[in-house]
Design an enzyme around this catalytic site. Structure first.
Site, short mmCIF file in Angstrom:
data_model
loop_
_atom_site.label_atom_id
_atom_site.label_comp_id
_atom_site.label_asym_id
_atom_site.label_seq_id
_atom_site.Cartn_x
_atom_site.Cartn_y
_atom_site.Cartn_z
N TYR A 208 -11.08 -2.89 0.68
CA TYR A 208 -11.94 -2.77 1.86
C TYR A 208 -13.30 -2.17 1.50
O TYR A 208 -14.32 -2.62 1.99
CB TYR A 208 -11.24 -1.95 2.95
CG TYR A 208 -10.11 -2.75 3.56
CD1 TYR A 208 -10.34 -3.65 4.59
CD2 TYR A 208 -8.82 -2.69 3.03
CE1 TYR A 208 -9.33 -4.43 5.11
CE2 TYR A 208 -7.79 -3.47 3.55
CZ TYR A 208 -8.06 -4.35 4.58
OH TYR A 208 -7.07 -5.15 5.08
N ASN B 16 -5.49 -5.07 -2.20
CA ASN B 16 -6.11 -4.92 -0.88
C ASN B 16 -7.39 -4.13 -1.06
O ASN B 16 -7.35 -2.97 -1.48
CB ASN B 16 -5.18 -4.17 0.09
CG ASN B 16 -3.97 -4.99 0.48
OD1 ASN B 16 -3.80 -6.12 0.05
ND2 ASN B 16 -3.12 -4.41 1.31
N GLU C 64 0.80 -1.22 0.00
CA GLU C 64 0.00 0.00 0.00
C GLU C 64 0.84 1.28 0.00
O GLU C 64 0.81 2.06 0.96
CB GLU C 64 -0.96 0.00 1.19
CG GLU C 64 -1.91 -1.18 1.21
CD GLU C 64 -2.92 -1.13 2.35
OE1 GLU C 64 -2.84 -0.22 3.19
OE2 GLU C 64 -3.79 -2.02 2.41
O1 IFM Z 1 -4.48 -2.98 9.13
C1 IFM Z 1 -4.38 -2.46 7.84
C2 IFM Z 1 -3.20 -3.05 7.10
O2 IFM Z 1 -2.01 -2.84 7.79
C3 IFM Z 1 -3.06 -2.42 5.74
N1 IFM Z 1 -4.29 -2.51 5.02
C4 IFM Z 1 -5.49 -2.07 5.68
C5 IFM Z 1 -5.62 -2.74 7.03
C6 IFM Z 1 -6.89 -2.26 7.74
O3 IFM Z 1 -6.87 -0.90 7.93
#
Ligand code: IFM
Length: 467
Positions: free
Chosen positions: A309, A307, A178
């Site tokens: 969310y 990643n 990220e």
């Molecule tokens: O906990 C984090 C992770 O370190 C990186 N991606 C998002 C997750 C949730 O916020």
């Protein structure tokens, strides 16, 4: 582990759509779980420093102990095995392996990851190494951090220390986790370490993170004595216009450019997107590109870690109807779709996950995808035995795995899925208040207790594998 699983709500796994070699895993990162912050020669990272800044992290929390994984690693590997996964994604702490960020390896620090790798392999679990999940040695930040070009070269040197030790047994190396968070949250918004607020520094950080990725990938590939899989992990959402109004469409373009295209375009196409170069120039900054940089950055790699969310919409108008902000810049306002939210107040948007994966397949073809993180924080309520019946998290996982299956059906080349996270851990600026684990951690006793979501995930994987 409790063998009885209450059937979870939400859609069941669409088992038929995952091939036999689809990876199922869980993920963590070093600073979030290891603790042992001063042991065996480890020096401070930017997060050790940031946690000491009053008000920077909720409740003044820090990673000194975290989940004490450094001392409980064999038991944690046994826990991972009990979940039935075939892969474990972890990150290596740079200041543990190369204290201060320069010079030779610290044998004691490297030995931890050596033991972890052996323990995983003995348990039949494939290790997936992330080289950088945000714990930059403080000395390198003192020398300018990621906005300083030299940090990219320091990163490639460090990567080789890890590679030389583990490459005989580890197949997959991800360079960065990220970079948007490192650059944007760390150097522009200042809510993550190192807590700077400087747009130009953030833009320089983007470029040097990508340069570090390319340099490290080139050096690892040149040194390999057998084939490896090299990759980078990006956090990505979707950026749709809130309405069809031109201002909203332009806000969505800007958000997509800053969140996704300024990373993937140079990585895959060897150039920064022209519209973003112009927008950034209008803000008085520029990517500090030197001759040959974009060739290095676009070095071929084998897997894109995704990643995901949540997805979001964007409006070019603020709550008061203004289209420019106090600095005279165009408004880019997040609008969250729907009403369902996690404990992070993030919207729950599995359909956007499918949309993102199909879009990556369309706009950046020929790049295998693996979901390196997906999961959710909820306000867990453990019972007297610390069991968490997390119907909400279970449903989140089920819906998002179904979204991956839907994307695969539409052609997206998704080859694996890692749940975030193996266990509750240090959630950065939120400290320990937000729990993303599928395993509950009692931070007083360090007892780990699989939640219902872990039991559901285990059974889902077993059924997918025909076990
Ligand atoms: O906990 C984090 C992770 O370190 C990186 N991606 C998002 C997750 C949730 O916020």
């Amino acid at each position: 582990m409790n063998p009885t699983v209450t059937p979870a709500p939400g859609p069941l796994l669409p088992y038929a759509t995952f091939p036999p070699d689809f990876r199922w895993g869980v993920a963590t990162s070093s600073y979030q779980i290891e603790g042992a912050a001063t042991e065996d020669g480890r020096t401070p990272s930017i997060w050790d420093t940031f946690c000491r800044v009053p008000g920077a992290v909720r409740d003044g929390d820090h990673g000194d102990v975290a989940c004490d994984h450094y001392h409980r690693m064999p038991q944690d590997v046994a826990l991972i095995k009990s979940l039935g996964v075939d892969s474990y994604r972890f990150s290596v702490a740079w200041p543990r392996v190369q204290p201060g960020g320069r010079g030779p390896a610290n044998p004691a620090g490297l030995a931890f990851y050596d033991r972890l790798t052996d323990e995983l392999l003995a348990a039949g679990i494939a290790p997936w190494v992330t080289l950088y999940h945000w714990d930059l040695p403080q000395e390198l930040e003192d020398a300018g951090g990621w906005p300083n070009r030299d940090t990219a070269y320091r990163f490639a040197d460090y990567a080789m220390l890890v590679f030389d030790k583990l490459a005989d047994r580890v197949d997959t190396f991800t360079t960065l986790n990220e970079p948007w968070c490192s650059a944007w949250l760390g150097y522009q918004i200042g809510v993550h370490a190192p807590g700077r607020r400087d747009f130009g520094a953030a833009i320089s950080a983007v470029h040097h993170l990508l340069l570090g990725h390319g340099l490290a990938t080139q050096r690892m590939r040149a040194a390999q004595t057998r084939p490896h899989t090299y990759g980078i992990t990006l956090n990505m959402g979707t950026a749709d216009p809130a309405t069809d109004a031109p201002a909203d469409r332009d806000a969505a373009r800007r958000a997509d450019g800053m969140g996704l295209r300024i990373y993937l375009d140079p990585l895959r196409h060897g150039r920064y997107p022209e519209d973003m170069v112009a927008d950034i120039a209008a803000q008085g900054s520029a990517f500090p590109v030197r001759d040959g940089d974009l060739e290095i950055i676009s070095t071929p790699f084998d897997v894109l870690g995704v990643n995901f969310y949540f997805g979001q919409d964007f409006s070019g108008t603020d709550e008061n109807g203004n289209t420019v902000d106090g600095d005279g810049l165009p408004v880019v306002r997040q609008v969250f779709p729907g009403t369902a939210r996690t404990a992070m107040d993030w919207p729950i948007t599995p359909e956007r996950f499918t949309q993102l994966l199909v879009r990556l397949h369309r706009d950046y073809p020929g790049l295998p995808l693996v979901i390196t993180e997906n999961g959710a924080a909820f306000d867990d309520r453990p019972d007297d035995e610390n069991f968490v019946r997390d119907d909400d998290r279970t449903a989140y996982l089920a819906e998002h795995i179904a979204a991956v299956a839907a994307a695969r059906e539409q052609g997206a080349d998704v080859r694996g899925y890692f749940a975030w996270s193996l266990m509750d851990n240090f959630e950065w600026a939120e400290g320990y208040a937000k729990r993303f684990g599928i395993v509950h951690v009692d931070y007083t006793t360090q007892k780990r207790t699989p939640k219902q979501s872990a039991l559901w995930y285990r059974d889902a994987i077993n059924r997918d594998r025909g076990r």
